[in-house]
Design a protein around this motif. Structure first.
Motif, PDB file in Angstrom:
ATOM      1  N   SER A 450      60.134  90.654  24.237  1.00  0.00           N
ATOM      2  CA  SER A 450      59.651  92.020  24.403  1.00  0.00           C
ATOM      3  C   SER A 450      58.138  92.085  24.341  1.00  0.00           C
ATOM      4  O   SER A 450      57.504  92.931  24.976  1.00  0.00           O
ATOM      5  N   SER A 451      57.546  91.198  23.562  1.00  0.00           N
ATOM      6  CA  SER A 451      56.091  91.090  23.463  1.00  0.00           C
ATOM      7  C   SER A 451      55.769  89.771  22.791  1.00  0.00           C
ATOM      8  O   SER A 451      56.643  89.130  22.189  1.00  0.00           O
ATOM      9  N   SER A 489      55.821  88.461  17.695  1.00  0.00           N
ATOM     10  CA  SER A 489      55.755  89.676  18.507  1.00  0.00           C
ATOM     11  C   SER A 489      54.474  90.444  18.195  1.00  0.00           C
ATOM     12  O   SER A 489      53.814  90.212  17.174  1.00  0.00           O
ATOM     13  N   GLY A 492      52.720  96.247  17.233  1.00  0.00           N
ATOM     14  CA  GLY A 492      53.151  97.570  17.661  1.00  0.00           C
ATOM     15  C   GLY A 492      54.517  97.600  18.323  1.00  0.00           C
ATOM     16  O   GLY A 492      54.999  98.676  18.724  1.00  0.00           O
ATOM     17  N   ASP A 493      55.154  96.457  18.435  1.00  0.00           N
ATOM     18  CA  ASP A 493      56.469  96.370  19.081  1.00  0.00           C
ATOM     19  C   ASP A 493      57.531  96.829  18.088  1.00  0.00           C
ATOM     20  O   ASP A 493      57.853  96.123  17.135  1.00  0.00           O
ATOM     21  N   ASP A 494      58.120  98.004  18.299  1.00  0.00           N
ATOM     22  CA  ASP A 494      59.068  98.572  17.346  1.00  0.00           C
ATOM     23  C   ASP A 494      60.466  97.975  17.452  1.00  0.00           C
ATOM     24  O   ASP A 494      61.252  98.071  16.508  1.00  0.00           O
ATOM     25  N   SER A 495      60.794  97.383  18.578  1.00  0.00           N
ATOM     26  CA  SER A 495      62.136  96.807  18.765  1.00  0.00           C
ATOM     27  C   SER A 495      61.997  95.415  19.392  1.00  0.00           C
ATOM     28  O   SER A 495      62.392  95.186  20.551  1.00  0.00           O
ATOM     29  N   ALA A 590      64.588  94.269  11.364  1.00  0.00           N
ATOM     30  CA  ALA A 590      63.616  94.441  10.271  1.00  0.00           C
ATOM     31  C   ALA A 590      63.143  93.083   9.778  1.00  0.00           C
ATOM     32  O   ALA A 590      63.872  92.088   9.825  1.00  0.00           O
ATOM     33  N   ASP A 595      54.335  92.971   9.573  1.00  0.00           N
ATOM     34  CA  ASP A 595      54.305  94.024  10.592  1.00  0.00           C
ATOM     35  C   ASP A 595      54.703  93.535  11.981  1.00  0.00           C
ATOM     36  O   ASP A 595      54.577  94.257  12.960  1.00  0.00           O
ATOM     37  N   HIS A 596      55.189  92.302  12.079  1.00  0.00           N
ATOM     38  CA  HIS A 596      55.675  91.801  13.361  1.00  0.00           C
ATOM     39  C   HIS A 596      56.743  90.738  13.106  1.00  0.00           C
ATOM     40  O   HIS A 596      56.853  90.195  12.007  1.00  0.00           O
TER      41      HIS A 596
END
Length: 605
Positions: A450-451, A489, A492-495, A590, A595-596
């Motif tokens: 995703s990132s 990741s 800022g990648d939430d999923s 989670a 944060d990533h």
């Protein structure tokens, strides 16, 4: 009626004597790899010097390292134990580590644990051990144990001694192995033993009246020995290096009690440390924490030059990285000397299987502080985390030889058998410098995410590296490749998700996810607050994924094959059978605080 002691006759694949961190890791590794194992421990608890009886922290290669450059901390079984202890034992109870080790051994169906059971003899014929005799006084039982492979993880080398295995003691002369750190002449001196204590601030004045036999110390006596923190005892309360640390152990214990209580008397009553007024002893040991006694002579004797040059042994089975940590044999009585000399080796170094195999008893292995090593090399390999990875190497190789139905003396000479054990160690999460896992069909897939961060490309999860060790005090530069060696990741990648897609469908019977557990940090049960500040204790490691799913797509469509919750481990294994697998997606729900998302490796077999 006359009294009678029963003798029980047992047969097993691997007998391991000694239930310290070396023996526990060896027993777990052998049992998990299919061997029938008996573990004899002469105390009522496991852990040896790390147990509640002695309470030394489990040190090893780990230092306060540089993030994503020098991840030195031991992985594999010892990491599994420490991660669990960090989560289950926020109160830092020594007895909780005892319990965790006990539970680990109890959980293995192939492992028979004999506590309070000491090896007292061995039957040997034609340089082979035929049987070992053990005694458990608490139940008035005697055991005769037959095994294919015998492993001495006792530290003192009791099993090997009874079997007549060649060994040495003391310090070699410099010319014997061309070691710059050795003395000019050989002598019988060794590292001494220590007694530790814990103490607490009681919030009110707490007097201390020493026994009349406690020794007296002045500030001058302790000028090179820091004693300004009082919550945990001092490794430099050391004595016995000029004596026989086996035959004189009881005398050494008595003298160490006099020394330890004398040091506390100085802290409390000399007037030099008035801030200690409210502090009181909470616990102190009666069992000396022993550093050095016998060292067996193996097929290879590990030397200072081996570890300083980080020799790339073909039969590497473990690694080390502690300093070459020698002490004056006089211990605390060498009051005008520094209590230790600790030059670090330049790299993490390899420990060969041949240093764990006797040169005169065909079916005897050994690991821990009785490793086949010179005194100088031993001064680095002797620490418990290094001993534990040696134990895992020993146990894994022993189980490999048993599975192949090969005698030990043949198995260690066959490169294919050694490589099979090395590959299995990597599969279990152990680290071997310069070695990478083979046969990972995830490498055939196209990797997307995703990132991804610039330093954390998703393709890293199949590059074969499971840690960053290119930085200072990492491995030899020719044995690794610079890089973070994990997917990261974007914050800022939430999923976040990571996906493997095969051009041609594959069949997978086992999936292993290797996660980031902050191997650049210290992680050990320790009662010294200053070290605790450098750890994430009482919680999972922040980098580790807490919750994630695996989604597979085969000829029948997409389906969820696993949902992991409340995870804190580094290795996540999923035995499964997926035929005609087209894609495998890891969906992160989670982390444990970062944060990533991070994933170090995905293995499909």
């Amino acid at each position: 009626m006359m009294g009678q002691t029963d003798t029980k006759i047992w047969d097993t694949d691997v007998l391991i004597a000694g239930g310290g961190m070396t023996g526990v890791a060896a027993a777990l590794a052998a049992a998990r790899n299919g061997a029938r194992v008996i573990l004899c421990q002469d105390r009522s608890v496991l852990g040896g010097n790390a147990s509640s009886e002695i309470r030394m922290n489990i040190s090893g290669a780990s230092t306060i390292g540089t993030i994503l450059e020098a991840e030195r901390r031991e992985s594999g079984i010892i990491e599994e134990i420490m991660l669990e202890c960090a989560v289950r034992n926020p109160q830092r109870s020594a007895s909780m580590l005892d319990l965790i080790l006990y539970e680990k051994c109890r959980a293995e169906p192939n492992l028979t644990l004999l506590l309070n059971t000491a090896v007292v003899g061995a039957d040997v014929e034609d340089s082979r051990i035929l049987a070992v005799h053990a005694v458990r006084e608490s139940t008035e039982d005697r055991f005769t144990i037959h095994a294919a492979i015998y492993a001495d993880c006792t530290g003192d080398g009791r099993l090997g001694f009874e079997a007549g295995a060649a060994f040495t003691t003391g310090r070699e002369a410099a010319h014997e192995f061309n070691e710059s750190g050795a003395n000019l002449n050989r002598d019988a001196y060794r590292l001494g033993s220590s007694l530790l204590f814990t103490s607490r601030d009681m919030g009110r004045p707490m007097p201390f009246v020493p026994p009349p036999w406690a020794r007296k110390f002045t500030e001058e006596d302790l000028q090179f020995r820091d004693h300004n923190a009082w919550e945990f005892g001092y490794w430099w309360v050391e004595f016995g290096g000029t004596l026989d640390t086996i035959k004189h152990n009881e005398h050494i214990r008595d003298e160490l009690l006099a020394i330890m209580l004398g040091v506390w008397d100085h802290i409390k009553n000399s007037g030099n440390h008035p801030d200690s007024a409210n502090w009181a002893l909470d616990w102190f040991g009666f069992l000396p924490g022993k550093r050095e006694s016998r060292r067996f002579i193996g097929q290879h004797v590990l030397t200072q030059n081996d570890i300083q040059q980080a020799v790339d042994f073909d039969d590497v089975i473990a690694y080390g990285g502690w300093s070459m940590d020698t002490h004056p044999p006089q211990g605390i009585d060498a009051k005008n000397e520094e209590p230790c000399n600790q030059p670090f080796t330049p790299y993490l170094y390899s420990i060969p299987l041949r240093s764990m195999i006797s040169n005169n008893i065909a079916n005897l292995m050994f690991a821990g502080r009785n490793l086949s090593a010179t005194h100088i090399a031993f001064s680095s390999t002797r620490v418990m985390a290094t001993c534990a990875v040696m134990g895992e190497g020993l146990g894994t190789f022993a189980a490999t030889a048993v599975k192949r139905k090969l005698p030990l003396e043949q198995a260690f000479c066959e490169s294919g058998v050694v490589k099979e054990a090395q590959q299995q160690l990597l599969r279990q999460g152990a680290f071997l410098p310069g070695r990478m896992l083979e046969g990972n069909i995830a490498k055939l897939a196209r990797i997307s995410a995703s990132s991804e961060q610039k330093q954390g490309k998703c393709s890293n999860v199949v590059n074969g590296h499971t840690r960053a060790v290119h930085g200072e005090k990492g491995v030899r530069p020719d044995l690794t490749t610079a890089g973070t060696h994990r997917w990261m990741s974007e914050p800022g990648d939430d999923s976040p998700w990571l996906e493997l897609e095969w051009a041609e469908p594959v069949t997978v019977s086992r999936i292993t996810i290797v996660l980031d557990t902050g191997l650049h940090r210290l992680l050990m049960l320790c009662h010294l607050d200053v070290l605790q500040k450098h750890m994430q204790w009482g919680r999972p490691q922040a980098e580790t994924l807490k919750e994630f799913k695996l989604i597979a797509q085969d000829e029948d469509g997409r389906k969820e094959v696993a949902h992991f919750k409340d995870n804190y481990e580094r290795m996540v294994h999923l035995p499964t059978m997926l035929k005609n697998l087209k894609t495998l997606r890891l969906e992160v729900i989670a982390t444990n605080g970062l944060d990533h998302a991070r994933v170090v490796e995905i293995v499909c077999e």
